[in-house]
Design a protein around this motif. Structure first.
Motif, PDB file in Angstrom:
ATOM      1  N   VAL A   1      38.396  37.533  42.286  1.00 34.65           N
ATOM      2  CA  VAL A   1      37.263  38.188  42.945  1.00 34.65           C
ATOM      3  C   VAL A   1      36.882  39.382  42.084  1.00 34.65           C
ATOM      4  O   VAL A   1      37.556  40.416  42.095  1.00 34.65           O
ATOM      5  CB  VAL A   1      37.631  38.647  44.371  1.00 34.65           C
ATOM      6  CG1 VAL A   1      36.392  39.165  45.090  1.00 34.65           C
ATOM      7  CG2 VAL A   1      38.281  37.520  45.154  1.00 34.65           C
ATOM      8  N   GLU A   2      35.835  39.242  41.305  1.00 40.84           N
ATOM      9  CA  GLU A   2      35.484  40.264  40.310  1.00 40.84           C
ATOM     10  C   GLU A   2      34.019  40.092  39.948  1.00 40.84           C
ATOM     11  O   GLU A   2      33.575  38.991  39.625  1.00 40.84           O
ATOM     12  CB  GLU A   2      36.380  40.069  39.071  1.00 40.84           C
ATOM     13  CG  GLU A   2      35.991  40.832  37.829  1.00 40.84           C
ATOM     14  CD  GLU A   2      36.083  42.338  37.992  1.00 40.84           C
ATOM     15  OE1 GLU A   2      35.028  42.951  38.236  1.00 40.84           O
ATOM     16  OE2 GLU A   2      37.195  42.887  37.892  1.00 40.84           O
ATOM     17  N   ASP A   3      33.237  41.173  40.052  1.00 35.06           N
ATOM     18  CA  ASP A   3      31.800  41.067  39.767  1.00 35.06           C
ATOM     19  C   ASP A   3      31.475  41.228  38.284  1.00 35.06           C
ATOM     20  O   ASP A   3      30.410  40.832  37.846  1.00 35.06           O
ATOM     21  CB  ASP A   3      31.011  42.095  40.597  1.00 35.06           C
ATOM     22  CG  ASP A   3      31.468  43.514  40.323  1.00 35.06           C
ATOM     23  OD1 ASP A   3      32.696  43.735  40.276  1.00 35.06           O
ATOM     24  OD2 ASP A   3      30.617  44.393  40.144  1.00 35.06           O
ATOM     25  N   GLU A   4      32.393  41.825  37.507  1.00 35.25           N
ATOM     26  CA  GLU A   4      32.103  41.970  36.076  1.00 35.25           C
ATOM     27  C   GLU A   4      32.440  40.673  35.356  1.00 35.25           C
ATOM     28  O   GLU A   4      33.608  40.277  35.255  1.00 35.25           O
ATOM     29  CB  GLU A   4      32.923  43.132  35.495  1.00 35.25           C
ATOM     30  CG  GLU A   4      32.330  44.487  35.841  1.00 35.25           C
ATOM     31  CD  GLU A   4      33.225  45.624  35.375  1.00 35.25           C
ATOM     32  OE1 GLU A   4      33.419  45.752  34.154  1.00 35.25           O
ATOM     33  OE2 GLU A   4      33.755  46.339  36.240  1.00 35.25           O
ATOM     34  N   ARG A   5      31.391  40.041  34.847  1.00 35.73           N
ATOM     35  CA  ARG A   5      31.531  38.717  34.272  1.00 35.73           C
ATOM     36  C   ARG A   5      32.550  38.697  33.120  1.00 35.73           C
ATOM     37  O   ARG A   5      33.358  37.776  33.010  1.00 35.73           O
ATOM     38  CB  ARG A   5      30.168  38.238  33.762  1.00 35.73           C
ATOM     39  CG  ARG A   5      30.091  36.761  33.479  1.00 35.73           C
ATOM     40  CD  ARG A   5      28.669  36.374  33.113  1.00 35.73           C
ATOM     41  NE  ARG A   5      27.761  36.450  34.253  1.00 35.73           N
ATOM     42  CZ  ARG A   5      27.502  35.419  35.067  1.00 35.73           C
ATOM     43  NH1 ARG A   5      28.090  34.257  34.847  1.00 35.73           N
ATOM     44  NH2 ARG A   5      26.674  35.552  36.066  1.00 35.73           N
TER      45      ARG A   5
ATOM     46  N   LEU B   1      42.005  40.670  43.275  1.00 37.28           N
ATOM     47  CA  LEU B   1      40.886  41.299  43.979  1.00 37.28           C
ATOM     48  C   LEU B   1      40.474  42.609  43.332  1.00 37.28           C
ATOM     49  O   LEU B   1      41.233  43.581  43.322  1.00 37.28           O
ATOM     50  CB  LEU B   1      41.300  41.546  45.438  1.00 37.28           C
ATOM     51  CG  LEU B   1      40.320  42.289  46.333  1.00 37.28           C
ATOM     52  CD1 LEU B   1      39.047  41.482  46.535  1.00 37.28           C
ATOM     53  CD2 LEU B   1      40.974  42.604  47.683  1.00 37.28           C
ATOM     54  N   ASP B   2      39.250  42.619  42.796  1.00 40.22           N
ATOM     55  CA  ASP B   2      38.664  43.861  42.302  1.00 40.22           C
ATOM     56  C   ASP B   2      38.215  44.673  43.510  1.00 40.22           C
ATOM     57  O   ASP B   2      37.644  44.121  44.446  1.00 40.22           O
ATOM     58  CB  ASP B   2      37.467  43.523  41.400  1.00 40.22           C
ATOM     59  CG  ASP B   2      36.726  44.760  40.944  1.00 40.22           C
ATOM     60  OD1 ASP B   2      37.379  45.792  40.692  1.00 40.22           O
ATOM     61  OD2 ASP B   2      35.489  44.695  40.842  1.00 40.22           O
ATOM     62  N   LEU B   3      38.490  45.986  43.502  1.00 39.53           N
ATOM     63  CA  LEU B   3      38.141  46.782  44.676  1.00 39.53           C
ATOM     64  C   LEU B   3      36.683  47.230  44.656  1.00 39.53           C
ATOM     65  O   LEU B   3      36.108  47.544  45.693  1.00 39.53           O
ATOM     66  CB  LEU B   3      39.068  48.002  44.794  1.00 39.53           C
ATOM     67  CG  LEU B   3      40.530  47.683  45.136  1.00 39.53           C
ATOM     68  CD1 LEU B   3      41.340  48.969  45.201  1.00 39.53           C
ATOM     69  CD2 LEU B   3      40.652  46.913  46.441  1.00 39.53           C
ATOM     70  N   GLY B   4      36.072  47.277  43.475  1.00 47.73           N
ATOM     71  CA  GLY B   4      34.686  47.727  43.375  1.00 47.73           C
ATOM     72  C   GLY B   4      33.722  46.562  43.295  1.00 47.73           C
ATOM     73  O   GLY B   4      33.338  46.129  42.218  1.00 47.73           O
ATOM     74  N   LEU B   5      33.328  46.047  44.445  1.00 51.26           N
ATOM     75  CA  LEU B   5      32.435  44.883  44.487  1.00 51.26           C
ATOM     76  C   LEU B   5      31.040  45.325  44.923  1.00 51.26           C
ATOM     77  O   LEU B   5      30.896  46.350  45.576  1.00 51.26           O
ATOM     78  CB  LEU B   5      32.988  43.836  45.448  1.00 51.26           C
ATOM     79  CG  LEU B   5      34.318  43.220  45.007  1.00 51.26           C
ATOM     80  CD1 LEU B   5      34.940  42.419  46.135  1.00 51.26           C
ATOM     81  CD2 LEU B   5      34.117  42.345  43.771  1.00 51.26           C
TER      82      LEU B   5
HETATM   83 CA    CA Z   1      33.775  45.782  39.921  1.00 49.64          CA
END
Ligand code: CA
Length: 236
Positions: free
Chosen positions: A10-14, A54-58
């Motif tokens: 779970v990570e928004d940075e590609r 899990l990335d905390l900054g989503l």
């Molecule tokens: Ca992030």
């Protein structure tokens, strides 16, 4: 070695997500990806991954909210990806039920070791890393939980009851960080005041007894601002 474990990233940075996916795929894990919290919350129950990174900054929601929500119904191991100098965030994540965290940027071997540790703890009934014999060994250190004995290079080390409790707890969860609060509550009881000073004093004494150089410990590492981590045999 085929292991067939599935891991949800779970990570928004590609860039980070792709890097982790490549490493995991090369190590025979099957990989799922989510770029935001809503996707993660729908993928976890539908695909039941063996572990969640899990990335905390989503972008859409706080990673801690995801953690708390998943913990209401699932014990899936969750490793949090956290930025450096976010000690408070790391402690909150552990308190909310994260199994461990990895600080960005992290190396491949560290990532894989943390994943193996979390999967191993998840497999054993009580989350313990203890052998059935009840004896924990790591390098020259051995901790016999049944006989309450600690040895270094085969030589018995005399520890106080409190010191033994701390060693026993950390060795039971070897490879995982335990927050100062968790250790204090376990050793001194649930109503103990969160007094890090007394824990620090005990840790200094333990290190004096088991470490060749207490200033550069190899058995019990400090995660600054968060807690302590006993090294497991695999990482020695
Ligand atoms: Ca992030």
């Amino acid at each position: 070695m085929s292991n067939h474990h599935s891991i949800l990233i779970v990570e928004d940075e590609r860039g980070i997500s792709d890097f982790i996916a490549t490493v995991l795929t090369a190590n025979d894990y099957s990989v799922l990806k989510a770029r935001d919290g809503q996707t993660a919350l729908s993928l976890i129950p539908s695909h039941c991954p063996d572990l969640v990174l899990l990335d905390l900054g989503l972008p859409d929601m706080d990673g801690l909210a995801i953690l708390r929500s998943v913990r209401e119904w699932s014990t899936v191991p969750i490793l949090v990806l956290s930025a450096r100098d976010h000690e408070r965030e790391k402690v909150e994540a552990l308190d909310a039920g994260a199994d461990d965290y990895i600080t960005k940027p992290f190396g491949i071997s560290e990532l894989l070791a943390r994943i193996r540790t979390a999967l191993r703890h998840a497999r054993s009934a009580a989350g313990s890393s203890l052998a059935p014999s009840g004896v924990f060994t790591c390098g020259e250190l051995s901790i016999d939980h049944g006989r309450r004995r600690v040895k270094i290079s085969g030589r018995e080390v005399h520890v106080t009851q409190i010191e033994f409790k701390i060693l026993a707890l950390l060795s039971q969860y070897a490879g995982r960080v335990l927050s100062y609060d968790t250790i204090i509550k376990h050793v001194w009881g649930p109503h103990a005041q969160g007094n890090n000073q007394i824990l620090r004093v005990n840790m200094a004494n333990i290190r004096r007894k088991i470490e060749a150089n207490p200033a550069e410990p190899v058995y019990i590492l400090t995660d600054v601002g968060v807690g302590y981590r006993m090294v497991d045999n695999e990482s020695m």
